[in-house]
Design a protein around this motif. Structure first.
Motif, short mmCIF file in Angstrom:
data_model
loop_
_atom_site.label_atom_id
_atom_site.label_comp_id
_atom_site.label_asym_id
_atom_site.label_seq_id
_atom_site.Cartn_x
_atom_site.Cartn_y
_atom_site.Cartn_z
N PRO A 197 31.40 3.52 12.55
CA PRO A 197 30.35 4.24 13.28
C PRO A 197 30.90 5.50 13.94
O PRO A 197 32.01 5.49 14.47
CB PRO A 197 29.89 3.22 14.32
N VAL A 255 22.50 3.85 4.94
CA VAL A 255 22.98 3.26 6.19
C VAL A 255 24.37 3.80 6.52
O VAL A 255 24.65 4.21 7.66
CB VAL A 255 23.01 1.72 6.10
N ALA A 308 25.17 6.26 9.73
CA ALA A 308 26.13 5.78 10.73
C ALA A 308 27.32 6.70 10.85
O ALA A 308 27.86 6.91 11.95
CB ALA A 308 26.59 4.37 10.37
N ALA A 331 25.78 3.98 14.83
CA ALA A 331 25.13 2.77 14.32
C ALA A 331 23.64 2.72 14.61
O ALA A 331 22.84 2.27 13.78
CB ALA A 331 25.81 1.53 14.91
N ARG A 375 19.87 1.46 12.30
CA ARG A 375 19.44 0.10 12.59
C ARG A 375 18.25 -0.36 11.75
O ARG A 375 18.20 -1.49 11.29
CB ARG A 375 19.08 -0.02 14.08
N LEU A 435 19.24 -1.00 8.12
CA LEU A 435 20.18 -2.12 8.13
C LEU A 435 19.42 -3.42 8.31
O LEU A 435 19.68 -4.41 7.61
CB LEU A 435 21.21 -1.95 9.24
N THR A 458 28.22 0.03 10.65
CA THR A 458 27.37 -0.12 11.82
C THR A 458 27.93 -1.12 12.83
O THR A 458 27.26 -1.44 13.82
CB THR A 458 25.97 -0.59 11.40
#
Length: 412
Positions: A232, A290, A294, A299, A303, A306, A335
């Motif tokens: 991240p 994702v 990130a 992160a 979200r 994810l 993340t």
């Protein structure tokens, strides 16, 4: 970034007449019952189009979570390298030298470099591979899938990640004064009209850039100088699209992230670009998005997609195999999510089950086997536990007789 062998990239390459990338692991032909593939290879499907790629991703994912891969699996990957440093998707006979017809490519080579660098101790192999990659760099600073092919965002990005992995500064890897970043910026759409901020795979036949989510996820990472494995972002940057002359690589990445954020906003996932399947989720590209979000914004920016993957990706990963499990593990890692509890699934265990047992697991299995063998040997011995029970019974009986005799004394 998504598997270079995805159907979306394949479709784009066919449309624009580029060198066709290999097919994704989830779309590879099933293994024939009469044909055995190497035991050191992850996955049970035909590796012709994706063997090196899926092996590299599997090894990267294992290393990322602290699992030491099986030595045979690493040796298999090393054995796939040609003398000039390049890798093809799969060489069934590695005793035969690579020739002009060996289908080496930049994507498998760059992925193998990233895996071998992460594992450590393979400088000779990675050095040769990077030298080959530099030798086939295009005049615009980028790379195509095959040597000499027109530069595309996906290939340029995965090669940029390989360069960064070996400690090279991508901005200093030049061809005719152009760096990989220059090539990526030229493949980025402006912040207006359809596809604002996205990356195209390549210009179409008319030279027009068309937004491509797969290429955008790759382009964000490439523009940041990141490889397939990221953590991240420590210093998050906003995913906002902004034009301003010739953008910096960082701004190109932010623009691409803004496009992905918008594309993910409604459903939390990207959609397939395959003809006839446009309304279907694209799990692999969502996982790559994702990682890209990130890497740029931290992160929290990733979200929603994810969470969607945690709830919906299990069946896809099971059907697709090691590369899919690896992509999900890398998304979890990006993340700060536990891949051993990903929507209730242990991705690490599932990935490990698709190939040779990792070294730690193998050692544990050997110890258990040794312990069981020793136990069996002890139990099977003529002097086993029942022998001792018998001895104690006999001794007990003897002692009883002796005591009885002492009490009674001699007969009159």
């Amino acid at each position: 970034m998504n598997v270079r062998h995805s159907a979306a990239v394949l479709a784009a390459a066919v449309v624009i007449g580029a060198a066709a990338p290999a097919v994704a692991a989830d779309s590879s032909p099933s293994a024939s019952p009469s044909r055995a593939f190497p035991a050191e290879l992850y996955g049970g499907t035909d590796p012709t189009y994706d063997g090196v790629w899926r092996q590299s991703l599997a090894l990267l994912a294992q290393d990322t979570v602290g699992v030491k891969p099986a030595k045979g699996a690493v040796d298999w990957l090393l054995g796939q390298q040609c003398a000039n440093g390049a890798f093809a998707p799969y060489r069934a006979d590695t005793t035969a030298a690579c020739g002009a017809k060996t289908p080496v490519d930049t994507n498998n080579t760059a992925a193998a470099v990233q895996a071998l660098v992460a594992l450590g101790g393979h400088d000779a192999a990675t050095g040769k591979a990077v030298s080959w990659l530099k030798s086939v760099q295009n005049k615009d600073g980028g790379w195509g899938y095959a040597a000499g092919g027109a530069s595309d965002t996906n290939s340029t990005s995965v090669v940029t990640g390989a360069l960064a992995a070996v400690g090279e500064k991508p901005e200093k890897v030049l061809k005719d004064g152009q760096s990989p970043y220059d090539a990526l910026i030229k493949l980025a759409l402006p912040c207006k009209d359809d596809g604002a901020g996205a990356f195209a795979f390549q210009p179409d036949k008319k030279g027009t850039l068309v937004a491509n989510a797969d290429a955008t996820a790759a382009g964000v990472l490439g523009s940041l100088g990141k490889g397939l494995v990221v953590s991240p972002a420590k210093k998050a940057s906003d995913a906002k699209c902004a034009d301003g002359g010739y953008p910096t690589p960082q701004q190109a990445a932010a623009n691409g992230a803004a496009y992905l954020t918008k594309a993910l906003a409604k459903d939390g996932h990207l959609k397939s670009a395959m003809p006839g399947a446009e309304d279907q989720p694209d799990y692999g590209n969502t996982a790559d998005a994702v990682v890209a979000l990130a890497a740029l914004s931290g992160a929290d920016a990733a979200r929603k997609p994810l969470g969607w993957l945690e709830q919906n990706s299990a069946k896809w990963a099971e059907q697709s195999g090691p590369a899919a499990y690896a992509q999900l593990i890398l998304a979890a890692h990006a993340t700060g999510t536990d891949p051993r509890d990903f929507g209730g699934a242990d991705l690490v265990e599932q990935l490990n089950a698709t190939g040779p047992a990792p070294q730690d697991s193998a050692k544990a299995a050997d110890k258990a086997a040794d312990k069981a063998e020793k136990k069996d040997t002890k139990d099977d011995s003529p002097f086993g536990v029942w022998w001792y029970v018998g001895i104690f019974l006999v001794v007990g009986i003897g002692i009883g007789f002796l005591l009885s005799g002492r009490k009674k004394g001699p007969q009159a």
